[in-house]
Design an enzyme around this catalytic site. Structure first.
Site, PDB file in Angstrom:
ATOM      1  N   ASP A 315       0.783  -1.078   0.013  1.00 29.78           N
ATOM      2  CA  ASP A 315      -0.026  -0.052  -0.033  1.00 29.78           C
ATOM      3  C   ASP A 315       0.792   1.165   0.044  1.00 29.78           C
ATOM      4  OD1 ASP A 315      -2.184   1.628   0.136  1.00 29.78           O
ATOM      5  OD2 ASP A 315      -2.523   1.578   2.122  1.00 29.78           O
ATOM      6  N   THR A 317      -0.065   4.497   1.565  1.00 28.17           N
ATOM      7  CA  THR A 317      -0.415   5.143   2.946  1.00 28.17           C
ATOM      8  C   THR A 317       0.233   4.232   4.162  1.00 28.17           C
ATOM      9  OG1 THR A 317      -2.235   6.324   2.198  1.00 28.17           O
ATOM     10  CG2 THR A 317      -2.008   6.464   4.313  1.00 28.17           C
TER      11      THR A 317
END
Length: 493
Positions: A315, A317
């Site tokens: 990912d 974030t």
């Protein structure tokens, strides 16, 4: 959508009318339910039990072969002739000690990382452990919160729940008062509260977990290969042992104990003890080296699996970037007044009791104007990709605003989208502030919205992100970023 009714009470601190809320269970009612056993007492199982770890490492094909020969040698030969058996202790001890260390760490992490739901008791919101929830508890939920037990929705403020893990339905489900909520789902937008109707093993997610929680070992090509060798060696040892015993008793005319001892000494070299021990030692050294890098290995063969990785999906974030963001630029559109826009942004930040990371950055950059009062709010939704609020301004006028993704709020080909693209190429996250012309609860409210300003926010890069990706590249491992953010912005990051 938040609607204020005539029976709402005014908070003396906050100018927004606060609706009546249920007080939840009393302390006495909680005690009664605990006494009846109506508690969410599902044991947390983060790893194999100690018994299972010992059994898995002791009862192996290698230990069975060497163990039987070792016991025979202890009875028929001097002690020094049976020293080969101690490789069992070394090989088994390495595996057991490593898994027990990993189990201890995992069990402590399970306690630290346990979700702390907020329940309302005696009219006060309190964080408790998941296992302390009782039947009938009123549990408050907001964006990102996990539904830990089954229940019925008691309060809903634009509440949207993702049930994809349970039903496969990708779109969030809007919940209203009286709707059922299922454990295993989580909130993606809005907020509210629900009453627990099924706790413990009766909850839907608990039943699924109990059916699906079957521990499987990590596949290891090395261990599979060694096990195959041992299987063939076992079959070859039987005729070899018979031939050696006969030759020792008949040809050499030795006594029975001496014949057995010589037979065991003859077939022991057929077992690849050194290969098995060397493999375990190599795995153990790998565990130690990974431990120095703050990595936790549950099983020794997991290192081999890690060495075979050729693609890593991650990912953005929290992995490449840190959680927070900072507002770096406010770009006014259509001759908007900067002071007025700052008041709008401050009021929008104050209107959401559970702001996400983007809105929190706006709250930090633009303080709330106490002269404005929120009359309606539209929580952010990942499905809509925008939020909104209506205000009664200090001079008595009213206005409605939307804040969200520019490509969603503006029609294709709008000139502002070109500016948005330029900011995205610089790795910035961009939100559009637009004045709404219709009611916020109208699905077509974004049509005809007037673009007022672009809010550019910089994501905080992790200091070690570049070195990490460079390491993967040097090792020939492909890194794939999976993110719901704008693809251009993610690419720039």
């Amino acid at each position: 959508m938040t609607h204020i009714d005539a029976g709402a009470e005014l908070d003396p601190v906050h100018p927004v009318p606060m609706p009546q809320r249920a007080r939840g269970l009393t302390t006495g009612e909680v005690a009664e339910r605990v006494a009846r056993g109506e508690v969410n007492d599902i044991p947390v199982r983060s790893s194999r039990s100690t018994t299972e770890i010992i059994r898995a490492n002791v009862f192996t094909r290698f230990n069975a072969i060497i163990g039987i020969l070792w016991l025979i040698m202890l009875f028929v030969a001097p002690f020094q002739d049976s020293l080969f058996g101690y490789v069992i202790l070394a090989n088994t001890g390495i595996g057991i000690i490593q898994e027990l260390r990993a189990k201890k760490t995992l069990d402590s992490l399970a306690v630290i990382g346990e979700a702390k739901p907020t329940v309302r008791r005696d009219g006060r919101a309190t964080e408790i452990s998941t296992s302390a929830i009782v039947l009938g508890d009123l549990i408050e939920i907001g964006p990102g919160d996990k539904i830990v037990v089954d229940g019925v929705c008691a309060e809903a403020d634009g509440l949207e729940i993702d049930e994809s893990l349970l039903t496969g339905e990708a779109d969030p489900v809007v919940k209203h008062h009286g709707d059922q909520v299922m454990s295993g789902s989580f909130v993606v937008a809005g907020g509210g509260a629900f009453t627990a109707t099924k706790v413990g093993r009766e909850a839907y997610a608990a039943q699924l977990a109990e059916e699906a929680s079957r521990f499987t070992l990590v596949h290891s090509e090395l261990r599979t290969g060694i096990s195959t060798i041992l299987k063939y060696v076992t079959w070859m040892m039987v005729p070899t042992a018979i031939g050696l015993v006969i030759s020792q008793l008949v040809v050499k005319e030795n006594d029975f104990k001496d014949s057995v001892a010589r037979t065991v000494g003859g077939i022991i070299p057929m077992v690849p003890e050194g290969l098995v021990l060397l493999t375990s030692v190599a795995f153990a050294i790998g565990v130690i080296r990974l431990g120095r890098k703050q990595c936790l290995v549950q099983e020794l063969p997991a290192i081999e699996g890690l060495a075979r990785v050729d693609t890593v999906c991650l990912d953005k974030t929290g992995t490449l970037t840190e959680g927070g963001m900072d507002v770096t630029e406010l770009r006014l559109l259509g001759g908007a007044d900067e002071g007025y826009v700052r008041k709008v942004l401050g009021a929008l930040g104050e209107s959401d009791p559970r702001p996400n990371a983007s809105l929190q950055a706006i709250i930090d950059a633009y303080p709330d104007s106490e002269e404005w009062r929120c009359t309606e709010s539209l929580p952010f939704s990942s499905a809509r990709k925008y939020s909104g609020a209506a205000f009664s301004e200090g001079d008595g006028t009213t206005s409605a605003w939307l804040l969200g993704a520019p490509d969603v709020l503006l029609p294709a080909g709008h000139p502002v989208l070109a500016e948005t693209e330029e900011l995205n190429h610089r790795g910035l996250r961009v939100l559009l502030l637009a004045r709404a012309r219709g009611d916020l609860d109208d699905p077509a409210v974004k049509k005809g919205a007037e673009a007022v300003a672009l809010v550019a926010m910089e994501q905080r890069l992790r200091p070690d992100a570049a070195d990490t990706l460079r390491y993967f590249s040097d090792q020939g491992v492909h890194a794939k970023v999976i993110s719901g953010d704008n693809a251009v912005s993610v690419g720039a990051v």
